[in-house]
Design a protein around this motif. Structure first.
Motif, PDB file in Angstrom:
ATOM      1  N   ALA A 153       0.830  -1.207   0.000  1.00 40.55           N
ATOM      2  CA  ALA A 153       0.000   0.000   0.000  1.00 40.55           C
ATOM      3  C   ALA A 153       0.864   1.255   0.000  1.00 40.55           C
ATOM      4  CB  ALA A 153      -0.927  -0.007   1.213  1.00 40.55           C
ATOM      5  N   ASP A 179      -6.580   1.875   4.544  1.00 42.46           N
ATOM      6  CA  ASP A 179      -7.700   1.480   3.693  1.00 42.46           C
ATOM      7  C   ASP A 179      -7.235   0.623   2.515  1.00 42.46           C
ATOM      8  OD1 ASP A 179      -9.643   2.682   5.254  1.00 42.46           O
ATOM      9  OD2 ASP A 179      -9.570   4.575   4.142  1.00 42.46           O
ATOM     10  N   LEU A 180      -6.084   0.951   1.926  1.00 34.01           N
ATOM     11  CA  LEU A 180      -5.550   0.153   0.823  1.00 34.01           C
ATOM     12  C   LEU A 180      -5.165  -1.246   1.312  1.00 34.01           C
ATOM     13  CD1 LEU A 180      -3.256   2.763  -0.988  1.00 34.01           C
ATOM     14  CD2 LEU A 180      -5.561   2.047  -1.648  1.00 34.01           C
ATOM     15  N   ARG A 191      -6.253  -2.820   4.006  1.00 27.09           N
ATOM     16  CA  ARG A 191      -7.444  -3.562   4.445  1.00 27.09           C
ATOM     17  C   ARG A 191      -8.145  -4.197   3.252  1.00 27.09           C
ATOM     18  NH1 ARG A 191     -12.920  -0.981   7.019  1.00 27.09           N
ATOM     19  NH2 ARG A 191     -13.739  -2.858   8.030  1.00 27.09           N
ATOM     20  N   TYR A 192      -8.258  -3.474   2.161  1.00 25.85           N
ATOM     21  CA  TYR A 192      -8.891  -4.012   0.958  1.00 25.85           C
ATOM     22  C   TYR A 192      -8.130  -5.246   0.468  1.00 25.85           C
ATOM     23  CZ  TYR A 192     -10.849  -4.201  -3.746  1.00 25.85           C
ATOM     24  OH  TYR A 192     -11.469  -4.610  -4.904  1.00 25.85           O
ATOM     25  N   VAL A 219     -15.692  -1.842   2.819  1.00 24.67           N
ATOM     26  CA  VAL A 219     -14.244  -1.935   2.597  1.00 24.67           C
ATOM     27  C   VAL A 219     -13.914  -1.479   1.178  1.00 24.67           C
ATOM     28  CG1 VAL A 219     -12.277  -3.521   2.475  1.00 24.67           C
ATOM     29  CG2 VAL A 219     -13.959  -3.744   4.319  1.00 24.67           C
ATOM     30  N   ARG A 220     -14.711  -1.895   0.205  1.00 26.53           N
ATOM     31  CA  ARG A 220     -14.510  -1.497  -1.188  1.00 26.53           C
ATOM     32  C   ARG A 220     -14.696   0.008  -1.362  1.00 26.53           C
ATOM     33  NH1 ARG A 220     -18.401  -3.831  -3.262  1.00 26.53           N
ATOM     34  NH2 ARG A 220     -17.558  -5.925  -3.265  1.00 26.53           N
ATOM     35  N   ARG A 254     -14.263   2.364   0.913  1.00 31.79           N
ATOM     36  CA  ARG A 254     -13.128   3.057   1.529  1.00 31.79           C
ATOM     37  C   ARG A 254     -11.890   2.967   0.634  1.00 31.79           C
ATOM     38  NH1 ARG A 254     -13.517   3.715   7.687  1.00 31.79           N
ATOM     39  NH2 ARG A 254     -11.306   4.136   7.433  1.00 31.79           N
ATOM     40  N   TYR A 255     -11.709   1.830  -0.017  1.00 30.20           N
ATOM     41  CA  TYR A 255     -10.601   1.640  -0.953  1.00 30.20           C
ATOM     42  C   TYR A 255     -10.735   2.600  -2.142  1.00 30.20           C
ATOM     43  CZ  TYR A 255      -7.801  -0.657  -4.580  1.00 30.20           C
ATOM     44  OH  TYR A 255      -6.920  -0.917  -5.582  1.00 30.20           O
ATOM     45  N   GLN A 256     -11.927   2.669  -2.694  1.00 38.04           N
ATOM     46  CA  GLN A 256     -12.156   3.573  -3.828  1.00 38.04           C
ATOM     47  C   GLN A 256     -11.966   5.029  -3.421  1.00 38.04           C
ATOM     48  OE1 GLN A 256     -16.066   2.181  -4.895  1.00 38.04           O
ATOM     49  NE2 GLN A 256     -15.267   0.620  -6.297  1.00 38.04           N
ATOM     50  N   GLN A 258      -8.251   5.710  -3.264  1.00 39.12           N
ATOM     51  CA  GLN A 258      -7.707   5.903  -4.607  1.00 39.12           C
ATOM     52  C   GLN A 258      -8.044   7.296  -5.136  1.00 39.12           C
ATOM     53  OE1 GLN A 258      -9.364   2.485  -6.727  1.00 39.12           O
ATOM     54  NE2 GLN A 258      -7.264   1.697  -6.893  1.00 39.12           N
TER      55      GLN A 258
END
Length: 131
Positions: A42, A71-72, A74-75, A86-87, A89-91, A94
Motif C-alpha cells: 500500500a 484502507d488500501l 485492508r482491501y 471496505v470497497r 473506503r478503498y475507492q 484511490q
C-alpha cells in the motif's frame, strides 16, 4: 518505509477482523508478516502517486496518508470479495491519491517538490580575477 503500522490497522478496524483475514485456519492471531507485506504494498502505491509532487520518504507521515494506507491494505486483506464498506473506503483512498497526485488536494507539509529544476554552471573562464 510503510506509511502505517499494524497498530494503526488494529486501532481503525479492530483486532478481530485482522485475525479473521490473516489467520485463515484458526482466526486466533494476527499474521504480522502478512500485514507488514500488505502495508508495504500500500505504501508503494502511495509513493507512486506522491513521487511527482513530494520528496520521499515523507517524515513525519501526514495523518491522511496513514488512513489511506490502512484502507488500501485492508482491501488487500479480502482477496476474493471485499465487503461493500471496505470497497468504498478503498475507492475513496484511490480518489484521494489521484487528487493529491494532481495537486487538487494538498497534504499541508512543507516538503519540496521532487524533481525540481536546479541549474549548475561551470566556473567563469574570463574575468578580472582570471588571467
Amino acid at each position: 518505509m510503510a506509511y502505517a503500522q499494524l497498530a494503526d490497522l488494529v486501532t481503525r478496524f479492530g483486532e478481530a477482523e485482522l485475525m479473521a483475514q490473516t489467520d485463515r485456519y484458526s482466526a486466533s492471531q494476527v499474521d504480522a508478516a502478512m500485514v507488514g507485506r500488505l502495508l508495504g504494498d500500500a505504501s508503494a502505491i502511495i509513493d507512486g502517486y506522491l513521487v511527482a509532487r513530494y520528496a520521499l520518504p515523507m517524515v513525519p507521515v501526514p495523518d491522511l496518508l496513514v488512513g489511506i494506507c490502512c484502507d488500501l491494505a485492508r482491501y488487500a486483506l479480502y482477496p476474493d470479495a471485499a465487503p461493500d464498506m471496505v470497497r468504498e473506503r478503498y475507492q475513496n483512498a484511490q480518489r484521494l491519491l489521484r487528487e493529491i497526485g494532481s495537486g487538487a488536494l494538498q497534504l499541508g507539509v512543507a516538503t519540496p517538490v521532487a524533481g525540481g529544476v536546479h541549474a549548475v554552471g561551470s566556473p567563469r573562464l574570463f574575468g578580472r580575477g582570471n588571467r
